[in-house]
Motif scaffolding. Structure first.
Motif, mmCIF file in Angstrom:
data_model
loop_
_atom_site.group_PDB
_atom_site.id
_atom_site.type_symbol
_atom_site.label_atom_id
_atom_site.label_comp_id
_atom_site.label_asym_id
_atom_site.label_seq_id
_atom_site.Cartn_x
_atom_site.Cartn_y
_atom_site.Cartn_z
ATOM 1 N N ILE A 232 66.564 7.149 46.205
ATOM 2 C CA ILE A 232 67.713 7.338 47.099
ATOM 3 C C ILE A 232 67.393 8.216 48.304
ATOM 4 O O ILE A 232 68.292 8.515 49.105
ATOM 5 C CB ILE A 232 68.917 7.937 46.349
ATOM 6 N N ALA A 233 66.129 8.639 48.450
ATOM 7 C CA ALA A 233 65.794 9.576 49.531
ATOM 8 C C ALA A 233 66.060 8.996 50.913
ATOM 9 O O ALA A 233 66.284 9.745 51.874
ATOM 10 C CB ALA A 233 64.328 10.012 49.415
ATOM 11 N N GLU A 234 66.043 7.647 51.039
ATOM 12 C CA GLU A 234 66.267 7.022 52.341
ATOM 13 C C GLU A 234 67.732 6.674 52.586
ATOM 14 O O GLU A 234 68.074 6.148 53.647
ATOM 15 C CB GLU A 234 65.418 5.744 52.455
ATOM 16 N N VAL A 235 68.608 6.938 51.623
ATOM 17 C CA VAL A 235 70.037 6.659 51.817
ATOM 18 C C VAL A 235 70.615 7.693 52.778
ATOM 19 O O VAL A 235 70.462 8.897 52.582
ATOM 20 C CB VAL A 235 70.797 6.700 50.481
ATOM 21 N N THR A 236 71.268 7.225 53.826
ATOM 22 C CA THR A 236 71.808 8.120 54.853
ATOM 23 C C THR A 236 73.326 8.215 54.762
ATOM 24 O O THR A 236 73.985 7.391 54.116
ATOM 25 C CB THR A 236 71.438 7.607 56.248
ATOM 26 N N ALA A 237 73.847 9.224 55.453
ATOM 27 C CA ALA A 237 75.303 9.359 55.542
ATOM 28 C C ALA A 237 75.913 8.129 56.202
ATOM 29 O O ALA A 237 77.023 7.708 55.858
ATOM 30 C CB ALA A 237 75.653 10.623 56.326
ATOM 31 N N ALA A 238 75.159 7.516 57.133
ATOM 32 C CA ALA A 238 75.655 6.294 57.794
ATOM 33 C C ALA A 238 75.755 5.143 56.796
ATOM 34 O O ALA A 238 76.698 4.343 56.849
ATOM 35 C CB ALA A 238 74.732 5.915 58.949
ATOM 36 N N ASP A 239 74.796 5.027 55.877
ATOM 37 C CA ASP A 239 74.855 3.988 54.842
ATOM 38 C C ASP A 239 76.106 4.172 53.985
ATOM 39 O O ASP A 239 76.816 3.202 53.669
ATOM 40 C CB ASP A 239 73.625 4.046 53.942
ATOM 41 N N VAL A 240 76.355 5.409 53.590
ATOM 42 C CA VAL A 240 77.498 5.697 52.724
ATOM 43 C C VAL A 240 78.804 5.414 53.462
ATOM 44 O O VAL A 240 79.758 4.867 52.886
ATOM 45 C CB VAL A 240 77.433 7.158 52.235
ATOM 46 N N ALA A 241 78.851 5.774 54.757
ATOM 47 C CA ALA A 241 80.048 5.515 55.556
ATOM 48 C C ALA A 241 80.274 4.019 55.737
ATOM 49 O O ALA A 241 81.411 3.535 55.683
ATOM 50 C CB ALA A 241 79.930 6.202 56.918
ATOM 51 N N ALA A 243 79.330 1.686 53.687
ATOM 52 C CA ALA A 243 79.812 1.188 52.392
ATOM 53 C C ALA A 243 81.303 1.453 52.262
ATOM 54 O O ALA A 243 82.070 0.588 51.805
ATOM 55 C CB ALA A 243 79.044 1.860 51.259
ATOM 56 N N ARG A 244 81.725 2.635 52.667
ATOM 57 C CA ARG A 244 83.148 2.986 52.587
ATOM 58 C C ARG A 244 83.981 2.029 53.433
ATOM 59 O O ARG A 244 85.066 1.601 53.020
ATOM 60 C CB ARG A 244 83.355 4.431 53.037
ATOM 61 N N ASP A 245 83.487 1.677 54.609
ATOM 62 C CA ASP A 245 84.204 0.737 55.479
ATOM 63 C C ASP A 245 84.356 -0.633 54.816
ATOM 64 O O ASP A 245 85.292 -1.377 55.118
ATOM 65 C CB ASP A 245 83.462 0.583 56.808
ATOM 66 N N MET A 246 83.414 -0.982 53.935
ATOM 67 C CA MET A 246 83.462 -2.267 53.224
ATOM 68 C C MET A 246 84.255 -2.182 51.923
ATOM 69 O O MET A 246 84.350 -3.162 51.175
ATOM 70 C CB MET A 246 82.041 -2.736 52.887
ATOM 71 N N GLY A 247 84.806 -0.998 51.629
ATOM 72 C CA GLY A 247 85.496 -0.821 50.356
ATOM 73 C C GLY A 247 84.535 -0.664 49.204
ATOM 74 O O GLY A 247 84.845 -0.999 48.058
ATOM 75 N N CYS A 248 83.334 -0.134 49.515
ATOM 76 C CA CYS A 248 82.284 0.023 48.495
ATOM 77 C C CYS A 248 81.857 1.478 48.386
ATOM 78 O O CYS A 248 82.231 2.330 49.195
ATOM 79 C CB CYS A 248 81.065 -0.828 48.861
#
Length: 437
Positions: A232-241, A243-248
């Motif tokens: 998960i070291a390459e997972v960014t805050a932008a990825d998480v955001a 996902a949130r926009d997609m309901g994920c």
């Protein structure tokens, strides 16, 4: 003293966070365990690296020893509990215990995932038990249901959050908007992450557990080397955001499933990687350092196992559950269920795995960009489900979510995208699990 009145003697290898709690539970629940087993279970010795180390539980000095090999090969030892972890000396000590006729309870996922076959064969040859519930998901009873409760069913998929450290980090990123580094630092301060978090954040811990789950679920020997692994070291805050926009929500998932290979034969696929899952999925609600495993089978349907996945007391609970079982078998002169690897299915390479993908692409903000990007996906047989543009000018980005495609097709698509003049960078590629394919 009659043979039926003699206590069963247990040797414990390791007296750290888990081992000390095993000693405590054996002491605190002595009478109850004796009633459940039919004979007393008595600690005969505890092997440690240093006799003078500080311990959470007081252990009588005459029980402590630095001679682990001598302890497990004593003639009076009936049961051995191994909670030292790692490959060696754990492997040699377990094999010595089995060859000496002792049943073994282990929490060692790394060893079982690397060389479980050798241990199972030794247990079979010696006619003793090898149990390892504590190797996966702490206190959650998942291995025995797969090995025994679902033995009459056909398991088709096991999907799980099996590492509490990474789940805490990703949950923190989701709820606070923090980045990976900041969330990892908080996990370390709170004791959820080690000073060296590599095994957790790079997925090694989860991959070992996935190998064990796949082996049990599909009756095929699967090692950690067979499991595709991404951390998960390459997972960014932008990825998480995004996902949130997609309901994920983003989770590090261990996914083990039956697939059909190019010859039409059933094969096993096992992988560990971060993925977006819909917030409506049961695993999306698993918070903090908790674990959960979602099992799908033909007859039972969908089952979910949830609880604390690590920690001294929860893991010791799983160890004691196994210890009671093998002690009962010892008293009855029987054995429990051994290894089941009769199907001997092939393990598919990651390139053959099908799933959906979320791809973020930095592009030039000009006419024709969308058509060019869509053509790159089409060239490799990857169908686009949704696409949206974010930002303008130098900040222009396309976010594409695909229908299900083979991993090799998506990799080829990304390579093509990175060679396009209008693409500045492919900033993120993340799989999407659950929902419509």
């Amino acid at each position: 003293m009659n043979e039926g009145d003699k206590p069963l003697k247990v040797a414990i290898l390791g007296c750290g966070v888990v081992g000390s709690q095993v000693v405590r539970l054996l002491q605190d629940q002595d009478a109850d365990i004796a009633a459940r087993v039919g004979r007393r279970v008595e600690v005969a010795g505890v092997a440690v690296r240093r006799l003078d180390a500080a311990r959470e539980v007081e252990v009588a000095g005459d029980l402590l020893t630095t001679d682990a090999a001598g302890l497990v090969t004593r003639d009076d030892i009936d049961l051995v509990v191994e909670v030292i972890g790692g490959i060696e000396p754990a492997r040699g000590l377990i094999l010595a215990a089995l060859e000496n006729g002792a049943s073994v309870v282990s929490a060692n996922k790394a060893l079982l995932a690397e060389d479980g076959a050798t241990l199972f064969e030794a247990a079979e040859k010696a006619g003793v038990d090898l149990y390892y519930e504590a190797a996966v998901a702490g206190a959650i009873p998942i291995l025995r249901p797969l090995r025994e409760s679902l033995a009459g069913d056909r398991v088709t998929r096991v999907l799980g959050i099996v590492n509490g450290t990474t789940n805490f980090i990703l949950d923190k990123m989701d709820t606070s908007g923090a980045g990976f580094t900041e969330s990892l630092e908080e996990a370390q301060v709170l004791g959820y992450a080690e000073a060296d978090p590599t095994a957790d954040v790079e997925g090694f811990d989860a991959a070992a557990k996935a190998a064990i789950l796949a082996s049990l679920a599909f009756h095929t020997r699967v090692t950690a080397a067979d499991v595709h692994r991404e951390g998960i070291a390459e997972v960014t805050a932008a990825d998480v955001a995004s996902a949130r926009d997609m309901g994920c929500v983003v989770k590090l998932l261990a996914i083990c499933e039956l697939r059909v290979d190019e010859d039409g034969e059933e094969a096993v696929a096992a992988r560990v990687h971060p993925a977006m899952i819909p917030r409506s999925h049961p695993l999306a609600s698993v918070r903090g350092a908790y674990n959960a495993v979602f099992v799908e089978s033909d007859a039972a349907g969908q089952l979910m196992f949830y609880g604390p996945g690590a920690g001294g007391s929860p893991t010791a609970s799983a160890v004691l559950g196994d210890l009671v079982t093998v002690a009962r078998n010892r008293v009855a002169g029987s054995r429990g269920v051994g290894e089941s690897a009769y199907t001997d299915r092939a393990v598919l390479p990651m390139g053959e795995t099908r799933t959906r993908y979320h791809v973020a692409i930095d592009v030039d903000d000009r006419a024709g960009v969308l058509a060019t990007v869509a053509q790159a996906f089409a060239e490799h047989g990857v169908s686009i489900q949704t696409v949206r543009q974010e930002g303008r000018d130098d900040d222009a980005q396309l976010v594409v979510v695909s229908h299900a495609a083979r991993d090799a097709q998506l990799a080829a698509t990304v390579e093509t995208l990175r060679g396009l003049e209008i693409v500045r960078d492919v900033t993120s590629v993340m799989r999407v699990e659950g929902g419509e394919e």
